[in-house]
Write an enzyme that holds these catalytic residues in place. Sequence first.
Site, short mmCIF file in Angstrom:
data_model
loop_
_atom_site.label_atom_id
_atom_site.label_comp_id
_atom_site.label_asym_id
_atom_site.label_seq_id
_atom_site.Cartn_x
_atom_site.Cartn_y
_atom_site.Cartn_z
N SER A 260 43.62 31.04 41.33
CA SER A 260 42.57 32.21 40.95
C SER A 260 42.71 32.66 39.49
O SER A 260 43.89 32.40 39.06
CB SER A 260 43.07 33.43 42.05
OG SER A 260 42.71 33.29 43.40
N SER A 298 39.75 29.94 44.93
CA SER A 298 40.00 30.50 43.91
C SER A 298 39.35 32.01 43.96
O SER A 298 38.18 31.99 44.09
CB SER A 298 39.51 29.78 42.57
OG SER A 298 40.27 30.22 41.58
N ASP A 300 38.22 34.40 41.77
CA ASP A 300 37.79 34.52 40.42
C ASP A 300 37.06 35.53 40.02
O ASP A 300 35.87 35.85 40.24
CB ASP A 300 36.93 33.13 39.71
CG ASP A 300 37.70 32.04 39.88
OD1 ASP A 300 38.78 32.15 40.14
OD2 ASP A 300 37.15 30.89 39.95
#
Lengths: 387, 387, 387, 387
Positions: A260, A298, A300
């Site tokens: 991340s 992830s 983000d």
Amino acid sequence: MRLKLSMALAVLFGTAAHGAERARDLGIPFEGVPGALNAITDVKGVTVGHATLHGKSEAGKAIHTGVTAILPRGAASGSTPVFGAWFAQNGNGEMTGTAWIDESGYVEGPVMLTNTHSVGVVRDAVIAYRVGQGDADASGYWWSLPVVAETWDGHLSDINGFHVKPAHAIAAIENAKGGAVPEGNVGGGSGMVCHEFKCGIGTASRTVSVDKRAYTVGALVQANYGLRDSLRIAGVPVGQHLRNDRVYSEAMPKPADTGSIIIVLATDAPLLPHQLKRIAKRATMGLARMGSYAGNGSGDIFLAFSTAKPADRDGAPSTAEFIGNERIDPLFEASVQATEEAIVNAMVAARDVLDGIDGNYAKAIDHRALIDLMKHHQRYQKPTGTK
Amino acid sequence: MRLKLSMALAVLFGTAAHGAERARDLGIPFEGVPGALNAITDVKGVTVGHATLHGKSEAGKAIHTGVTAILPRGAASGSTPVFGAWFAQNGNGEMTGTAWIDESGYVEGPVMLTNTHSVGVVRDAVIAYRVGQGDADASGYWWSLPVVAETWDGHLSDINGFHVKPAHAIAAIENAKGGAVPEGNVGGGSGMVCHEFKCGIGTASRTVSVDKRAYTVGALVQANYGLRDSLRIAGVPVGQHLRNDRVYSEAMPKPADTGSIIIVLATDAPLLPHQLKRIAKRATMGLARMGSYAGNGSGDIFLAFSTAKPADRDGAPSTAEFIGNERIDPLFEASVQATEEAIVNAMVAARDVLDGIDGNYAKAIDHRALIDLMKHHQRYQKPTGTK
Amino acid sequence: MRLKLSMALAVLFGTAAHGAERARDLGIPFEGVPGALNAITDVKGVTVGHATLHGKSEAGKAIHTGVTAILPRGAASGSTPVFGAWFAQNGNGEMTGTAWIDESGYVEGPVMLTNTHSVGVVRDAVIAYRVGQGDADASGYWWSLPVVAETWDGHLSDINGFHVKPAHAIAAIENAKGGAVPEGNVGGGSGMVCHEFKCGIGTASRTVSVDKRAYTVGALVQANYGLRDSLRIAGVPVGQHLRNDRVYSEAMPKPADTGSIIIVLATDAPLLPHQLKRIAKRATMGLARMGSYAGNGSGDIFLAFSTAKPADRDGAPSTAEFIGNERIDPLFEASVQATEEAIVNAMVAARDVLDGIDGNYAKAIDHRALIDLMKHHQRYQKPTGTK
Amino acid sequence: MRLKLSMALAVLFGTAAHGAERARDLGIPFEGVPGALNAITDVKGVTVGHATLHGKSEAGKAIHTGVTAILPRGAASGSTPVFGAWFAQNGNGEMTGTAWIDESGYVEGPVMLTNTHSVGVVRDAVIAYRVGQGDADASGYWWSLPVVAETWDGHLSDINGFHVKPAHAIAAIENAKGGAVPEGNVGGGSGMVCHEFKCGIGTASRTVSVDKRAYTVGALVQANYGLRDSLRIAGVPVGQHLRNDRVYSEAMPKPADTGSIIIVLATDAPLLPHQLKRIAKRATMGLARMGSYAGNGSGDIFLAFSTAKPADRDGAPSTAEFIGNERIDPLFEASVQATEEAIVNAMVAARDVLDGIDGNYAKAIDHRALIDLMKHHQRYQKPTGTK
């Protein structure tokens, strides 16, 4: 565990331990003009504090974690909000407080970064801290929605041990200051890994001119995303050349990108909340320059705020200065550039962690090899100073 | 004008005029494995048609415009919707029909690309076309919300002359077919310019394997965005080296990025609408690899659809196959890669337009110079075939 | 058809034909304090124009359609945008220009309402109109994204005949003026039906005080949604009592709600774009008071704008006054109330259309029966004036 | 405090203490057909647990708070996610885990409701609970994003004392069961107030038929929103008649609406995530029927999930059954209706709290007066059974 953590707390209040080079010191070329510190703290008033935990639990498990606090207005952050907005390029993560950011247009109080399993303790600690400071008036609900974001450091650290305590969150806040920002294995970034290299906290900034006024955009990242293959630095496919010490073995089936990245963009340019949403969305583009495709695993998630507007959250009609949309491009470009450099800085500043939990480890990127690759691809740019 | 347009219509129904190289024929390196055609039409069932208008108006003004139609299910697109989603990285543009895409999860009918001032005529023409085909049943509202997107070709073409007519929209639809897709100065891309080079339509595809099943992701772009400075190709900062024939003079103050790009991603992978939203958001990351920062004036709007789900829009409970989120990464990566290559293909396929309106012109990128830059930066990759 | 349409155009430029009562004249109780006209035109500067087409096509098909134009700043709307935002409670409809509203925070030019199949022609006509007025400077792309919304009048009108022409769009704009707004079967509302009663255009307003300053919120609706069963007026389940002349027979299986409603909220209160999004979302709550559940087939799309901020779209840093979030509640409440009353006004002002296409018809709600229901439920409130 | 809390825990595991009537027992009319229990637990598999804290802190401050857990699949919720979506009508509140809901289309694990200052402790406790259960596999990040929502009970309870502990969160989860759901002053609703009446947890359900299959929609609310003035029940402006014991004195300037409401909608109908977003948005419309205008201070945040899809989060291509959009209306209507009744149930089930913090109190609505108002307005509907 008490003894070991107090050792960690010694680190916590110290300054940056290592005299790390930064990405442009290695000759990596970047676009745009950085601020004096090439850090988010170039945006006047912004302070950053880390609480760093490196040690072992009573059960002998490795701890590499911590908390990073970004105070948009330094010590005045509690009483004076900033205009803000957020954006998730891939929402496999947590950032608390976002519904209120969307609704109100404000970021109120500090922005906290930590590991995935400590978001709750940090969140409630921020509330308790403000209660303790007497901010708790009758209409105090607005400070009850703290912004806390996370990435997952369980590859190196005993995340299931819940070692971050309220005191660490408060230490990060109280430790916050301007000036150079420690990077790499510090604060929330202590145990983070990106592109299968040791990673962590990184920062950078850009100065631009709009209508003859100078503005600064600063980025701070807690970077923990990405596979080796996809890594590009300054356009060079670094990850296809540097193959050492991958977290995932070459023999393994291609692993999922389970990391991340949290990206925080600060500016002193006067922008309204819907314009800051646009800034936050440019973080994706800086991240993409690194080769990321924002894998499913992830988180983000990006935050942008402007320190330009003075308070007056609840007041009678007040006024906000803002830059016309047609003049905003330099700020967009600066956001992309600062994000890109902050990520590379996180990677360059990081140091090997060899004693991770369960025998795991993560090595930092090899600076010499990186320089060689830049030279091979005619991208090396001789460093001129040290930022 | 009638005569001149009928000349244009001759082009319209023709095949791709020029035997253009494509980006990878020049030795530009890309990641991933393309499909047989390296085109959106590698996704089975997808057809593409162009209506191209090059000529002069009765008033003697240059016309370089047109319409491109993407039919997700070919001739069956009218009766059988596909799951779809959209995303705006920068919403300075129009894509009609998006509120219904968000709500329903479907893209119904063709996806049309044209110039900014012709969105309306194309939209109503699509409705009229379907009325004419007898699709107009009582509950026909769903086909009354066509998807039409645009970029602005006023730099080269008499956009204020409104030269696109209903017949052009219908011709693009009826002309749609599978196989190789004409690129460059065709259809909606006829008058488009990107990074201050002549540009237009481009396409590419990737094949990936998920759980041992092969899937294809195809991209088609109508590219009209970006300044020269920011252009990166395969990570090489091409725009800083190739400085010829900029649309904006070096002496001029830095101009705003007033272009736009529409990116359409198609896949045969079974994905649900909320997953296609994720695909659409990856277009940003392919675009970012080109150096774009999504300037204020740029309408960067993306659409993704999956041909996997068979119809049954209104039926009794039906079923949709879908790929688990944890297996979706290869499709994300393919989306980024296909977008990136489609844009470079649009640029490589384009040809000079020297007779633009008001004496304007736009030159295509110099293939030889591009090859040299790739070689200089150790990025040249010897072409193996011709896709 | 020329003759018949010129008859329609006579109506078009006339004032409201019928001396209609309005909802509160019937004793229907509403909350809050209306403005002088109880209309969107109570917001200073806002003008409204209708182009109304009632007649028959050359093929003998019934035409009941038209165009309504709302000019946020009257004749200055072309050059001076307003802050704005939009929201879709159910996106089964079209409102063009919304990607740019989201991105820029502005509504630029007029807001146009028409039937579903005429969105395109009206959109391009708005562009052409501005081209004709010489607004077409080089960076004129911003006026190339007009806002045009629609509801479907095919139950009564020959929607597949495409009878709205550019001249009607322009007539609606040029006919726009302040003062009382014709309601019911006029403009875009000519052929609309709601809760299976004849419906159309309705408007209302509220005045509120925030920090001792007076502000106005005005609503204008083009109402075409809903089934009879669900109709509530002032909390009374009217639709369960008034069962006459339903569009869908009692014997039929329960039909889908295939209508739509466009709600436009205007205010002179200084609000930033993200705050106007909040206003737009309150339209849902006014609509819900009518018993709507926003059926799948209903395009329930809302727009809000503030006339407070003077121009300066592209200028050097400018300033915007705005009301603190904590003082915004009266504006929220006013938005809900004005929406509710505007819908009832649309219903009350409408008149029977007995000569619809295919023998269809729609009857207006029975005023006497409505008054009786209010009295029966102890909700009748003796009218005090005439607004 | 230990003693007092153990007293509270006695309540915690008990069944509903009071033999409360429910709204329809009082003759309040509602539309639609409820399920057997008229509760969210009519949706097969859904279980609900409360941990209720009534007592005094060691410092002598009143405690009226708690935790409510909704388990979409009962004990299997940890391992088997449900499709889900969320919506904020007014985001002045917290619901953690929402970025991942948007992204993944799933709600994973329990849905927790508590007070504003205890979101963090409950969040981390849910993670720790699952770690303790051995769910912590390497890719366990997905269960590290728990869904925890809140409303503010500081009017009655010592919210700044942080009395909710991890054990309470776990107790709520472990206590969860099917069957009748205790309402009013229980669990997260213990200290909540709505429309200035004591309020708390409420639930209701509807059964509908789509294509001859029966489906259930259940709602559960934690209601803490709204001023007295605006309260409507079954369309009757109750708040304008019942003026006793307002939280805010008549003499006071009109207070802000600083409450909040969390609405959770569950269904066994097969719906895809984007369709569940549509369901979540209908909660607004049920809330609006109560007279709410979603005041600035109100966190009106809604969650919807479907239990229909069996697991397979990460699997090879799996399939999801879903209802066509054109058949979805009964589920929309049921969502509005169940929300409306659940709120009234929360209000009717609540009991006076006279010993709130700082001498504050909140009285329950007077059932007799409410019945009288229904009769006066010809809205009384003789109860037929007891649900």
